[in-house]
Design an enzyme around this catalytic site. Structure first.
Site, PDB file in Angstrom:
ATOM      1  CD  GLN A 101      79.931  47.387  33.950  1.00 55.69           C
ATOM      2  OE1 GLN A 101      80.768  47.939  32.841  1.00 55.69           O
ATOM      3  NE2 GLN A 101      79.152  46.548  33.859  1.00 55.69           N
TER       4      GLN A 101
ATOM      5  CG  HIS B  39      76.934  47.112  39.220  1.00 57.93           C
ATOM      6  ND1 HIS B  39      77.896  46.321  38.500  1.00 57.93           N
ATOM      7  CD2 HIS B  39      76.199  47.562  38.252  1.00 57.93           C
ATOM      8  CE1 HIS B  39      77.144  46.277  37.142  1.00 57.93           C
ATOM      9  NE2 HIS B  39      76.170  47.118  37.153  1.00 57.93           N
TER      10      HIS B  39
END
Ligand code: ZN
Length: 254
Positions: free
Chosen positions: A99, A117
């Site tokens: 992430q 992300h």
């Protein structure tokens, strides 16, 4: 449950993957964007990564994130980044889903990294679009040089200010990365869930895919997570666990 038992589990796994979150980056001195001492509590961080705001005034993002994102050269991978890269090198880790947007896994030498992300690795022109067109893409190093000198990275074709490939609030997550992450999670008979509170979706779905397909999960995080009861092993201290894994890897190698 001991780290030695965890190490054996990693060694015996057929398809081991890892999911990493902000807790892994904070060990390298990178501030957590959302956590307890997160940036969002004290500055306009919501605005920095907001796509509608970026479209209005892209210079705000570049000014605000100059040291946060473009000063990353000074940051070095932590023991967790390094040991994960070593596990991959020795064949004990197939894929790493992250992430984080700080490029530290790559810096540590990890090869199969899936950034769900997005990533500042490339900057692209929203107007000429075609994020894959090298003519309108700028790599991180080049953009960082410009930003750290107080400038703005611009499209060589139309002179628009480029956007980093980080997923901003209001944008959808990268389709290919999500697909790859889902496939890797489903394939895993073991997933190491590291430094993430498992509260942000779809990242939090990844260990669920692993469980649903008959795999096991291990959680290492300094705060409790909604999936703690489903983990086969649960540890608090990332640094401690990975120091020990590093030693065990070394012993095993010799
Ligand atoms: Zn352009």
């Amino acid at each position: 449950m001991t780290v030695k038992q965890l190490f054996e589990k990693i060694r015996n796994a057929k398809y081991n993957t890892a999911l990493t979150g902000a807790g892994v980056s904070t060990l390298s001195g990178i501030r957590d964007f959302r956590g307890k001492n997160g940036l969002y509590n004290e500055m306009d961080a919501e605005k920095i990564f907001d796509i509608s705001y970026f479209k209005k005034d892209p210079s705000f993002y570049y000014k605000a994130s100059a040291s946060l994102i473009y000063g990353l050269d000074e940051k070095t991978p932590s023991i967790v980044h390094n040991v994960l890269a070593e596990l991959e090198k020795q064949g004990y880790l197939k894929a790493l889903i992250t992430q984080n947007i700080d490029l530290l896994h790559e810096k540590a030498g990890s090869k199969n990294v899936i950034e769900i992300h997005g990533s500042p690795r490339i900057h692209y022109c929203m107007r000429c679009s075609g994020g894959n067109n090298p003519e309108v893409c700028m790599p991180f190093d080049e953009a960082a040089k410009i930003v750290l000198a107080g400038g703005l990275p611009k499209c060589p074709k139309c002179a628009s200010i480029l956007k980093p490939d980080i997923t901003f609030f209001g944008e959808s997550l990268p389709v290919n990365a999500l697909r790859d992450a889902t496939i890797e999670s489903q394939k895993s008979d073991l997933m190491l869930v590291l430094g993430t509170s498992l509260t942000v979706f779809p990242a939090a779905s990844m260990p669920q895919y692993t469980l649903r397909h008959g795999g096991e999960i291990v959680i290492v995080n300094n705060m409790s997570t909604p999936m703690d009861s489903e983990a086969v092993f649960r540890f608090d201290d990332l640094e401690e666990v990975f120091c020990e894994i590093k030693e065990l890897l070394f012993l095993h190698k010799n």
